[in-house]
Write an enzyme that holds these catalytic residues in place. Structure first.
Site, mmCIF file in Angstrom:
data_model
loop_
_atom_site.group_PDB
_atom_site.id
_atom_site.type_symbol
_atom_site.label_atom_id
_atom_site.label_comp_id
_atom_site.label_asym_id
_atom_site.label_seq_id
_atom_site.Cartn_x
_atom_site.Cartn_y
_atom_site.Cartn_z
ATOM 1 N N CYS A 235 -9.901 11.020 13.114
ATOM 2 C CA CYS A 235 -8.728 10.149 13.294
ATOM 3 C C CYS A 235 -8.831 8.927 12.391
ATOM 4 O O CYS A 235 -9.880 8.293 12.298
ATOM 5 C CB CYS A 235 -8.627 9.718 14.753
ATOM 6 S SG CYS A 235 -7.197 8.664 15.073
ATOM 7 N N CYS B 263 -10.361 2.496 16.366
ATOM 8 C CA CYS B 263 -10.638 2.029 17.737
ATOM 9 C C CYS B 263 -12.160 1.965 17.961
ATOM 10 O O CYS B 263 -12.852 2.989 17.835
ATOM 11 C CB CYS B 263 -9.994 2.972 18.737
ATOM 12 S SG CYS B 263 -8.271 3.328 18.318
ATOM 13 N N CYS C 157 -14.130 4.571 20.153
ATOM 14 C CA CYS C 157 -13.811 6.008 20.112
ATOM 15 C C CYS C 157 -14.695 6.806 19.146
ATOM 16 O O CYS C 157 -14.843 6.462 17.966
ATOM 17 C CB CYS C 157 -12.350 6.204 19.729
ATOM 18 S SG CYS C 157 -11.832 7.931 19.811
ATOM 19 N N CYS D 141 -3.577 17.507 30.746
ATOM 20 C CA CYS D 141 -3.376 16.430 29.776
ATOM 21 C C CYS D 141 -3.974 16.841 28.443
ATOM 22 O O CYS D 141 -5.177 17.070 28.355
ATOM 23 C CB CYS D 141 -4.078 15.160 30.230
ATOM 24 S SG CYS D 141 -3.606 14.645 31.870
ATOM 25 N N CYS E 32 1.013 16.576 30.386
ATOM 26 C CA CYS E 32 0.841 15.239 29.820
ATOM 27 C C CYS E 32 0.324 15.424 28.397
ATOM 28 O O CYS E 32 -0.467 16.328 28.139
ATOM 29 C CB CYS E 32 -0.161 14.440 30.649
ATOM 30 S SG CYS E 32 -0.501 12.807 29.951
ATOM 31 N N CYS F 177 2.371 6.969 31.168
ATOM 32 C CA CYS F 177 0.984 6.829 31.607
ATOM 33 C C CYS F 177 0.338 5.832 30.647
ATOM 34 O O CYS F 177 0.228 6.105 29.457
ATOM 35 C CB CYS F 177 0.275 8.180 31.536
ATOM 36 S SG CYS F 177 -1.509 8.064 31.816
ATOM 37 N N ARG G 97 -5.492 5.748 38.078
ATOM 38 C CA ARG G 97 -6.470 6.812 37.817
ATOM 39 C C ARG G 97 -7.839 6.243 37.472
ATOM 40 O O ARG G 97 -7.998 5.460 36.534
ATOM 41 C CB ARG G 97 -5.993 7.730 36.693
ATOM 42 C CG ARG G 97 -6.986 8.871 36.411
ATOM 43 C CD ARG G 97 -6.438 9.963 35.501
ATOM 44 N NE ARG G 97 -5.148 10.408 35.966
ATOM 45 C CZ ARG G 97 -4.016 10.196 35.317
ATOM 46 N NH1 ARG G 97 -4.016 9.615 34.158
ATOM 47 N NH2 ARG G 97 -2.871 10.615 35.815
HETATM 48 N N1 SAM Z 1 -5.247 9.256 19.705
HETATM 49 C C1 SAM Z 1 -4.441 9.024 20.830
HETATM 50 C C2 SAM Z 1 -4.374 7.577 21.219
HETATM 51 O O1 SAM Z 1 -5.297 6.827 20.944
HETATM 52 O O2 SAM Z 1 -3.378 7.217 21.848
HETATM 53 C C3 SAM Z 1 -4.856 9.839 22.043
HETATM 54 C C4 SAM Z 1 -6.318 10.084 22.372
HETATM 55 S S1 SAM Z 1 -7.289 8.633 22.765
HETATM 56 C C5 SAM Z 1 -8.899 9.280 22.725
HETATM 57 C C6 SAM Z 1 -6.912 8.320 24.470
HETATM 58 C C7 SAM Z 1 -7.557 7.148 25.176
HETATM 59 O O3 SAM Z 1 -8.895 7.452 25.538
HETATM 60 C C8 SAM Z 1 -7.698 5.840 24.425
HETATM 61 O O4 SAM Z 1 -6.518 5.105 24.432
HETATM 62 C C9 SAM Z 1 -8.776 5.130 25.226
HETATM 63 O O5 SAM Z 1 -8.196 4.315 26.224
HETATM 64 C C10 SAM Z 1 -9.563 6.278 25.867
HETATM 65 N N2 SAM Z 1 -10.941 6.337 25.354
HETATM 66 C C11 SAM Z 1 -11.334 6.770 24.143
HETATM 67 N N3 SAM Z 1 -12.671 6.668 23.995
HETATM 68 C C12 SAM Z 1 -13.158 6.141 25.149
HETATM 69 C C13 SAM Z 1 -14.458 5.791 25.602
HETATM 70 N N4 SAM Z 1 -15.532 5.929 24.833
HETATM 71 N N5 SAM Z 1 -14.603 5.284 26.843
HETATM 72 C C14 SAM Z 1 -13.495 5.129 27.632
HETATM 73 N N6 SAM Z 1 -12.241 5.455 27.251
HETATM 74 C C15 SAM Z 1 -12.059 5.935 26.020
HETATM 75 FE FE1 SF4 Z 2 -7.852 7.861 17.137
HETATM 76 FE FE2 SF4 Z 2 -9.664 7.620 19.066
HETATM 77 FE FE3 SF4 Z 2 -8.101 5.566 18.449
HETATM 78 FE FE4 SF4 Z 2 -7.036 7.724 19.671
HETATM 79 S S1 SF4 Z 2 -8.546 6.318 20.525
HETATM 80 S S2 SF4 Z 2 -6.179 6.583 17.942
HETATM 81 S S3 SF4 Z 2 -8.289 9.337 18.754
HETATM 82 S S4 SF4 Z 2 -9.624 6.521 17.093
#
Ligand code: SAM
Ligand code: SF4
Ligand code: DTB
Length: 333
Positions: A54, A58, A61, A98, A129, A189, A267
């Protein structure tokens, strides 16, 4: 029954956090019981339909190209494979499927497969979802037409902290997509992550942002950061254990979310794997009424069906029927 208000002030929310713990949890439990059966928990199952690679950054992530967390990037899964996985989740008692993609936003060429996944999962009698990143209004309408029940799009943290966590988009971008989803008539959500080294004021600001949306999200995931080595925040927390959030403060956050958004499903999301049953029980007491089931979240491990079945038996909890969650929303409107 307490009304769902959108005029919460930060001071009011901070005052909730400042209550004696037992008083805060008691008030949240009262709000919970006014609208929901306190022993019912809705079960959702996650599937990563497109993993890794991606372009967003973030800091939490494992799927960001900036992370070095050993995640292998994949292409979008086949529709049939997704439907097989959904059937398995349904057979394990899950009522919502989801599907998450590691995208900044879906491309036009991805949409036919996405639409087929929504239609296929719905045809199995499960709620659907999707979480695909930012959407254009037309894409939101396309998903609505396919019958998508929920769109997950987290605001993650307070407006003040956002730029410390993610630099490739803004909170305003996030709120824009949420507005498109709402406009298209899809249930919203949206929640976030606690335990990213933020202050209590950030947790207040995070809940304030959600609770002052014109309409509350129907579903509010509260994730505890899963610290993953190779991500900015995972490394930071592994190296400074004192920055980790304690269970009591996590439960306070759940309770504040429940009180501020009384009609929403709250949740208890990522992070359960490393949480004790006692801490999870306090979250359910404080109004959490939904979890992710199965042994995997997107890339990180989850508690798993066997452990959850044992916990439900021990705590006397029951799985909520899909129709019950819909009925709650209709009653709340
Ligand atoms: N890429 C899309 C986005 O960011 O909207 C969808 C997938 S993203 C992985 C979904 C959510 O997972 C993120 O917004 C974040 O809140 C949560 N998330 C990701 N990594 C995480 C982690 N290490 N611990 C807790 N929550 C996490
Ligand atoms: Fe990409 Fe992870 Fe951020 Fe979702 S949370 S936009 S998968 S980097
Ligand atoms: C949400 O708030 N939490 C889920 C879901 N929405 C998509 C994702 C949690 C991801 C945890 C880290 C991982 O599995 O990589």
């Amino acid at each position: 029954m307490s009304e769902a208000r959108s005029d919460w002030t930060r001071e009011e929310i901070a005052a909730l956090f400042d209550l004696p713990f037992t008083e805060l949890v008691f008030r949240a439990a009262e709000v919970h019981r006014a609208r929901f059966a306190a022993d019912e928990v809705q079960l959702s199952t996650l599937l990563s339909i497109k993993t890794g690679g991606c372009v967003e950054d973030c800091g939490y992530c494992a799927q960001s190209v900036k992370a070095d967390a050993g995640v292998t990037a994949t292409k979008l899964m086949d529709v049939q494979a997704v439907l097989q996985s959904a059937a398995q989740a349904r057979d394990h008692g899950s009522t919502r499927f989801c599907m998450g993609a590691a995208w900044r936003n879906p491309k036009a060429r991805d949409m036919p497969a996405i639409v087929a996944m929504v239609e296929g999962v719905r045809a199995m009698g499960m709620e659907t979802c999707m979480t695909l990143g930012m959407l254009e209004p037309a894409q939101a309408r396309q998903l609505a037409d396919a019958g998508l029940d929920y769109y997950n799009h987290n605001i993650d943290t307070s407006p003040e902290r956002y730029a410390d966590i993610i630099t490739t988009r803004t909170m305003a971008d996030r709120l824009e997509t949420l507005a498109y989803v709402r406009e298209a008539g899809i249930n919203v959500c949206s929640g976030g992550i606690v335990g990213m080294g933020e202050t209590r004021a950030d947790r207040v600001g995070f809940i304030h942002t959600l609770a002052t949306l014109p309409q509350h999200p129907e579903s509010v995931p509260v994730n505890a950061l899963v610290p993953i080595r190779g991500t900015v925040l995972g490394d930071m927390l592994a190296d400074t254990p004192l920055a980790q959030i304690d269970d009591i403060e996590f439960v306070r956050t759940v309770a504040a979310a429940r009180i501020c958004m009384p009609a929403s499903m709250v949740r208890l999301s990522a992070g359960r794997e490393s949480m004790s049953e006692a801490a999870q029980a306090l979250c359910f007491m404080a109004g959490a009424n939904s979890i992710f089931t199965g042994d995997r979240l997107l890339t990180a491990p989850n508690a798993g069906d066997d452990r959850d079945a044992a916990m439900f038996a021990r705590l006397g909890l029951r799985a909520m029927a899909a129709s019950a969650t819909h009925a709650e929303f209709e009653a709340a409107e």
